[in-house]
Scaffold this motif. Structure first.
Motif, mmCIF file in Angstrom:
data_model
loop_
_atom_site.group_PDB
_atom_site.id
_atom_site.type_symbol
_atom_site.label_atom_id
_atom_site.label_comp_id
_atom_site.label_asym_id
_atom_site.label_seq_id
_atom_site.Cartn_x
_atom_site.Cartn_y
_atom_site.Cartn_z
ATOM 1 N N LEU A 129 0.833 -1.205 0.000
ATOM 2 C CA LEU A 129 0.000 0.000 0.000
ATOM 3 C C LEU A 129 0.868 1.256 0.000
ATOM 4 O O LEU A 129 0.629 2.188 -0.775
ATOM 5 C CB LEU A 129 -0.940 0.010 1.206
ATOM 6 C CG LEU A 129 -2.098 -0.986 1.185
ATOM 7 C CD1 LEU A 129 -2.778 -1.041 2.543
ATOM 8 C CD2 LEU A 129 -3.085 -0.642 0.086
ATOM 9 N N HIS A 130 1.887 1.271 0.851
ATOM 10 C CA HIS A 130 2.788 2.424 0.931
ATOM 11 C C HIS A 130 3.538 2.619 -0.388
ATOM 12 O O HIS A 130 3.631 3.739 -0.896
ATOM 13 C CB HIS A 130 3.770 2.249 2.090
ATOM 14 C CG HIS A 130 4.697 3.404 2.239
ATOM 15 N ND1 HIS A 130 4.284 4.620 2.749
ATOM 16 C CD2 HIS A 130 6.008 3.530 1.921
ATOM 17 C CE1 HIS A 130 5.308 5.452 2.729
ATOM 18 N NE2 HIS A 130 6.371 4.823 2.241
ATOM 19 N N ALA A 131 4.051 1.535 -0.957
ATOM 20 C CA ALA A 131 4.810 1.615 -2.212
ATOM 21 C C ALA A 131 3.940 2.073 -3.376
ATOM 22 O O ALA A 131 4.452 2.609 -4.361
ATOM 23 C CB ALA A 131 5.437 0.260 -2.528
ATOM 24 N N ASN A 132 2.636 1.896 -3.275
ATOM 25 C CA ASN A 132 1.718 2.268 -4.350
ATOM 26 C C ASN A 132 0.914 3.523 -4.035
ATOM 27 O O ASN A 132 -0.165 3.733 -4.577
ATOM 28 C CB ASN A 132 0.802 1.088 -4.677
ATOM 29 C CG ASN A 132 1.555 0.007 -5.406
ATOM 30 O OD1 ASN A 132 1.729 0.089 -6.617
ATOM 31 N ND2 ASN A 132 2.046 -0.988 -4.683
ATOM 32 N N GLY A 133 1.445 4.343 -3.128
ATOM 33 C CA GLY A 133 0.828 5.630 -2.837
ATOM 34 C C GLY A 133 -0.439 5.567 -2.025
ATOM 35 O O GLY A 133 -1.230 6.502 -2.034
#
Length: 150
Positions: A129-133
């Protein structure tokens, strides 16, 4: 990346169901070959549930599918077989002897449409989730703050 050429692309519901059941036979055999104590040949999906999954993918024009807990790959294979336009993001512990062989088969068939994130989903999902904004995304129904003791 390469995309495997398909000899057969199902067009009708009957063809799609036959293709899915053929994939399930292959996945069942792979599971049995690598861990005979797990006999999931009947799977977890009823035919009515499978038909509804296929219908949802096709009628909505779904492009993305997320699965937490791949196990033997039956659901993700059904979704990917339902439409050449859908991609799957899959989170799985890869804890069974058949986990990696099943993932290998799915990757061989679907290539970049099958994206596996191995490990504990409590860590891999937030990282994804973090890596995909989407670092601030919360699970549906999650409270903004912890409930206080009354």
């Amino acid at each position: 990346g390469r995309r495997a050429l398909r000899r057969f692309a199902p067009r009708t519901e009957a063809e799609t169901m036959a293709a899915i059941y053929t994939w399930w036979n292959i996945l069942d055999a792979e599971m049995y070959d690598h861990d005979a104590k797990y006999k999931y040949q009947t799977g977890y999906l009823r035919e009515m549930q499978l038909k509804r999954m296929v219908q949802l993918v096709r009628e909505t024009g779904a492009r993305r599918y997320c699965e937490i807990g791949m196990n033997g790959g039956h659901s993700v294979a059904a979704v990917l077989q339902s439409s050449p336009d859908v991609s799957a993001t899959v989170f799985d512990m890869m804890a069974f002897n058949y986990s990696w062989p099943v993932a290998g088969l799915l990757h061989a068939q679907y290539g970049r449409r099958f994206k596996l994130h191995p490990g504990n989903s409590r860590a891999t999902v937030p990282r994804w989730l973090h890596a995909n904004g989407m670092g601030g995304a919360k699970a549906p129904g999650a409270a903004d703050k912890a409930p206080s003791a009354a």
